[in-house]
Design an enzyme around this catalytic site. Structure first.
Site, PDB file in Angstrom:
ATOM      1  N   VAL A  11       1.755  38.175  43.903  1.00 59.79           N
ATOM      2  CA  VAL A  11       0.419  37.815  43.431  1.00 59.79           C
ATOM      3  C   VAL A  11       0.419  36.436  42.787  1.00 59.79           C
ATOM      4  O   VAL A  11      -0.388  35.573  43.106  1.00 59.79           O
ATOM      5  CB  VAL A  11      -0.103  38.868  42.427  1.00 59.79           C
ATOM      6  N   ASP A  29       8.373  32.565  35.134  1.00 56.86           N
ATOM      7  CA  ASP A  29       8.968  33.820  35.580  1.00 56.86           C
ATOM      8  C   ASP A  29      10.296  33.997  34.855  1.00 56.86           C
ATOM      9  O   ASP A  29      10.977  33.015  34.533  1.00 56.86           O
ATOM     10  CB  ASP A  29       9.197  33.812  37.099  1.00 56.86           C
ATOM     11  N   THR A  91       2.690  46.179  37.719  1.00 53.80           N
ATOM     12  CA  THR A  91       2.373  47.361  36.899  1.00 53.80           C
ATOM     13  C   THR A  91       2.769  48.602  37.699  1.00 53.80           C
ATOM     14  O   THR A  91       1.939  49.206  38.377  1.00 53.80           O
ATOM     15  CB  THR A  91       0.871  47.402  36.538  1.00 53.80           C
ATOM     16  N   THR A 126      -2.961  45.186  38.021  1.00 53.50           N
ATOM     17  CA  THR A 126      -3.762  46.406  38.141  1.00 53.50           C
ATOM     18  C   THR A 126      -3.486  47.349  36.978  1.00 53.50           C
ATOM     19  O   THR A 126      -2.326  47.678  36.691  1.00 53.50           O
ATOM     20  CB  THR A 126      -3.457  47.117  39.462  1.00 53.50           C
ATOM     21  N   CYS A 266       0.354  48.930  45.709  1.00 53.56           N
ATOM     22  CA  CYS A 266      -1.084  49.087  45.455  1.00 53.56           C
ATOM     23  C   CYS A 266      -1.561  50.504  45.759  1.00 53.56           C
ATOM     24  O   CYS A 266      -1.800  51.292  44.856  1.00 53.56           O
ATOM     25  CB  CYS A 266      -1.874  48.068  46.275  1.00 53.56           C
TER      26      CYS A 266
END
Length: 425
Positions: A11, A29, A91, A126, A266
């Protein structure tokens, strides 16, 4: 305006690259190998090409003072002069399918330590509705000593990255935005509008934007569960599921979902976030969890079907040589996070089979680390008693499976792309 992108994965990197065409961007990162590779223009996720990435990469932080560009770093001190922070960390769920917000909390701590008056923090990861304000904002306040919506502000803009999709790239997908105040909502919307050519949709609140994201994937999960159940039914009726779906798709409002293994970061994860929050407020989400149970059962189902085909051909199951084509969670993508091919492999290993997993895109070191399984990136040279096409990589679509077949063997097609398999979903 200097923007920090926290988390440079599937992402964060495409978003950072896109923003870097118009703004100075610091990509942060915690993985030093990842950062080193990106600074050289190498993206092992294959989301951003070498030339596209190199076009925006700057070699020194000072170079950002002269215009747009992307500088990648593992040093949180480099974030101090930013005024907009966009958090794009994973997440996941734990082994019991409970939301794991640790990466989000750690990222919030990192940002909180450098947060200043007037700064804006936008979350893309998310989460369940309410997580940004209930979990993340208190961390920012605790680390910074600042007051939310007085000293600093927040927003939520759910990611809609589709790994491996070179058509629907980040700039071509309409972006939902939101802010902690109406004015900040407009500001965040304008920020994304500066690079998102597909347009934006400003939601009335952070919670609405959070909820919109989580139901997008829950809806797809439930629809795929429905066609997976149909595949099980039609298999017993000796009907080709793909033929049925093709016929039904002639109606203008039929939704063209396909059966398969539902993994990834997802569809296979996000519904659990909504389910947990629903249970916290006293509601048991029956349809959402039923869809998850059915989709999570498909690995075991595929395994049982393969064994059944082998027994019908009098192939000795114990000690049989099995070839699994593909291990990533989807086609043409190297991402092995939450792949459900592992369920097929684990189940068939329990029968005592000797299994070879061939995937030219999956990183063998990552697979070994995550699943303690060995994969190969080169075509095997031996013959197999059973072959499972688990992932429809482009490299597999025109491959001659006869070169892998023993004289008496079976081929099972999970993806429905082979013309004459012995079995399919």
């Amino acid at each position: 305006m200097t923007i920090a992108i926290i988390g440079l994965g599937y992402v964060g990197l495409p978003l950072a690259r896109l923003f870097a065409t118009k703004h100075p961007i610091i990509g942060f990162d915690i993985n030093p190998t990842r950062v080193s590779e990106l600074q050289q223009g190498l993206d092992i996720t294959l989301e951003v090409s070498h030339d596209t990435l190199k076009a925006v990469i700057v070699n020194n932080l000072e170079d950002l003072h002269y215009g747009n560009g992307l500088f990648c770093s593992t040093n949180p001190d480099n974030l101090a002069n930013c005024n907009h922070y966009i958090i794009t960390v994973p997440t996941p769920v734990d082994k019991n399918n409970r939301p794991n917000l640790t990466p989000l909390i750690k990222a919030s701590e990192t940002v909180g330590r450098v947060l200043k008056k007037g700064d804006v923090v936008v979350y893309e990861s998310t989460v369940y509705p309410g997580a940004t304000e209930e979990v993340c904002i208190p961390v920012l306040e605790a680390q910074s000593g600042l007051v939310f919506n007085t000293d600093f502000f927040a927003g939520y803009s759910p990611e809609r990255i589709n790994p491996g999709d070179k058509k629907h790239t980040v700039d071509k997908i309409l972006k939902v935005t939101s802010g902690s105040t109406p004015q900040i909502g407009q500001q965040i919307d304008a920020l994304y509008s500066s690079v998102i050519t597909a347009g934006t949709h400003l939601a009335p609140s952070i919670k609405v934007a959070e909820a919109a994201k989580v139901i997008e994937n829950a809806q797809r999960d439930i629809n795929i569960a429905f066609v997976n159940e149909l595949a099980k039914i039609f298999n017993r009726l000796d009907i080709n599921t793909n033929d049925v779906l093709a016929a039904a798709a002639t109606k203008w409002n039929f939704l063209p979902f396909k059966p398969g293994l539902v993994g990834g970061h997802c569809i296979g994860v996000d519904p659990y976030y909504l389910a947990q929050k629903a249970q916290e407020v006293g509601y048991h989400p029956e349809i959402i969890l039923a869809g998850r149970r059915l989709n999570d059962s498909m690995g075991e189902y595929v395994s049982a079907q393969v064994v059944k085909l082998m027994l019908n051909k009098d192939i000795k199951v114990k000690g049989a040589k099995l070839l699994v084509l593909g291990f990533t969670f989807k086609e043409n993508c190297p991402d092995v996070r939450n792949t459900k091919v592992v369920d097929v492999v684990t189940c068939l290993q329990s029968y005592g089979m000797s299994i070879t997993i061939y995937d030219p895109l999956a990183d063998p070191k990552q697979v070994q680390h995550e699943y303690q399984l060995r994969t190969v990136q080169q075509q095997p040279k031996v013959m197999f008693d059973a072959i499972i096409l688990a992932v429809a990589h482009q490299q597999f679509l025109n491959i001659n499976l006869d070169q892998f077949k023993a004289p008496n063997s079976v081929i099972y097609d999970v993806k429905g792309v082979l013309e004459t398999p012995d079995g399919r979903l």
